[in-house]
Structures are given as structure tokens and as C-alpha cells.
Design an enzyme around this catalytic site. Sequence first.
Site, short mmCIF file in Angstrom:
data_model
loop_
_atom_site.label_atom_id
_atom_site.label_comp_id
_atom_site.label_asym_id
_atom_site.label_seq_id
_atom_site.Cartn_x
_atom_site.Cartn_y
_atom_site.Cartn_z
CE1 TYR A 33 31.83 38.38 55.03
CE2 TYR A 33 31.98 37.37 52.87
CZ TYR A 33 31.23 37.94 53.87
OH TYR A 33 29.87 38.10 53.70
CE LYS A 147 31.87 40.70 51.25
NZ LYS A 147 30.51 40.22 51.36
CD GLU A 179 22.75 44.86 53.58
OE1 GLU A 179 23.40 45.02 52.55
OE2 GLU A 179 23.27 44.76 54.71
CG LEU A 203 28.61 44.99 52.44
CD1 LEU A 203 29.45 44.80 53.69
CD2 LEU A 203 28.76 43.81 51.51
N1 PMP Z 1 24.80 43.04 51.36
C1 PMP Z 1 25.28 41.98 52.02
C2 PMP Z 1 24.85 41.74 53.43
C3 PMP Z 1 26.18 41.08 51.40
O1 PMP Z 1 26.67 40.01 52.06
C4 PMP Z 1 26.53 41.30 50.04
C5 PMP Z 1 27.46 40.34 49.33
N2 PMP Z 1 28.78 40.57 49.66
C6 PMP Z 1 26.03 42.44 49.39
C7 PMP Z 1 25.16 43.28 50.08
C8 PMP Z 1 26.40 42.74 47.96
O2 PMP Z 1 27.74 43.15 47.87
P1 PMP Z 1 28.59 42.95 46.54
O3 PMP Z 1 27.82 43.59 45.45
O4 PMP Z 1 29.86 43.63 46.82
O5 PMP Z 1 28.73 41.47 46.33
#
Ligand code: PMP
Length: 286
Positions: A33, A147, A179, A203
Amino acid sequence: MSEIVYLNGEFMPLEDARIPVLDRGFIFGDGVYEVIPVYSRHPFRLPEHLARFSRSHDAIGLDYPMTDAEWTRLVRDLITRNGSEDQSIYLQVTRGVAKRDHAFPKGVKPTVFGMSSPLTTPTRDAIEHGVATVSALDYRWQKCDVKSTSLLANCMLRQVAADAGATEVVMFRDGFLTEGSSSNVFIVQRGTILAPPKNNLVLPGITYDVVLELAQTNGLTHQVRPITENEVRTADEIWVTSSTKEVLAVATLDAKPVGNGKPGAAFRRMHQLYQDFKRTVMRQAA
Ligand code: PMP
């Protein structure tokens, strides 16, 4: 007004959207996603989100079912049909409907879903005072760079935060920062912004990239390197970043103040740069 969603080629009200129970997204969490923020009806960093979406498909051996031009058209259609100025576009592809069997089915059409929700960005209170976090052992799998919709571990970890009345967990694996459950984490140490490297354990956040680009273009001292748990616990500042959280300061980690317990000077600078950057990008897109 009912939200309009997209499912397998058709637009429909959210309550009319149905998927068969044998969809592998339902049975196995077998899908990927994206979440794309939309400001003033303009999707933010769409090419970057689509590039990550495509990489997630590759990583799980799923054909990318539409071209970037088709995704872009779909995103624009969802924005138009749902109407509000600021939205959060959610795209999901699963491996489709098949008899329950772990191995990938052959010749099955993927399920393609898209929806829009109102974008909820952080409250003024969260921006001005920072948010509470708790630490947790990162017990997720070894492909956190994908993701994937298999988010049970992330949900359980977020619940640890929710049970503690906190906004997010800050996770460690083998003594190093990874994270949050749905955000990337930065720290500030004696004026230097530090970010953990992108690898299979985090991610690759789109917001993470924006923050590092802003640090670069504005000459803010920064470094990408492994960060120890001790460095996080003694940091002057901790930030969490994501498409919906943008950049948020962490006021407490495990109920202990981070720095002086208030959003720090480096955060205030980065928050301002992020807001200015968003405005510039949206003006250019208009
Ligand atoms: N880490 C994880 C596990 C996430 O789910 C997200 C949100 N998508 C992020 C980091 C931050 O990613 P982004 O800045 O692309 O929203």
C-alpha cells in the site's frame, strides 16, 4: 457526502465496496500500500510515493498492475471526486482472490483499491508541546523496507504506545534505533541532526527524504549513520516524521523528558522549513 472509493476499475461509495473473503489481502495480509498526502488538492511527492509503491510490488513478487500515468490519473480522480482541499490518498494492491494456499496463485488478477480520507495533520498543541513516546523492542520481520499491508506487529507496537497514553513507539533492534510503528525517527545531538540509514529494517520514508533534503539545502549539520539506544536516550531532541505527522518533536520517551522536555530549536527550524517547502511546492503545482 459519502466517500468515493475505487475498486478494480470502478468508482463507488465506500459502503458499496466489497471484496471476496478469499482475497489474499484478507486471508494473508498479502498486499502492499501507499499513503499520499494531498494539500490544496495537490498530491505531495507523488512520483516518489509511486516509485516506492512499485518497489514494494517488486519486493513481494507482485506485478505492478498499472502504469505511473494510470496511478496518477486515479489519484487525481479520487481527489476530484472527494472534494476536500487536504486529503490522504490510500492505495492498496493485493495478490487477488484464490483458494487458500500459501504459495502464490498463478493467473490471478490483483485487487486494486484506492480511497481518500480527510487529511489530519498534527494539532497545534502537538506541534507546540511535542508528543509522548515509549520505547519498544522492534520484533517485526526483516523486510521493514516493504510497505506491506501485513501490519500486525506495527499495530501491536502502536497499541503499546496507546496503552501508555503515548503517540508513538520508538523502536530498537540489537541496541540500535530503527523507527516508529508508522513513522521514521531522527535525533539531534549537540546541534547535529542524526538519521538511521535506510536498510531492510526501516521503511524508506518520503518525509525522511524531505527532512534530509531540507537539512542539506539549508546547510544544517546532519549525518546518516547507525544510532545507538543510548544516543537516543541522551539526545537533545527526538523527532518523528511521516506523511501525516510531518515533523513532530518528541517531548518524552518512557515518561522521561527529551532535552528540556520541550520542542527544541532544531525542531522549530525544521518544522518551519517543512511548512515553507510544502507551500512552495504547492504554489508551483497550482
Ligand atoms: N515507517 C513506517 C513503519 C511507516 O508506516 C511510515 C508511514 N508510511 C513511515 C515510516 C513514514 O513514511 P512516510 O514519510 O513516507 O509517510
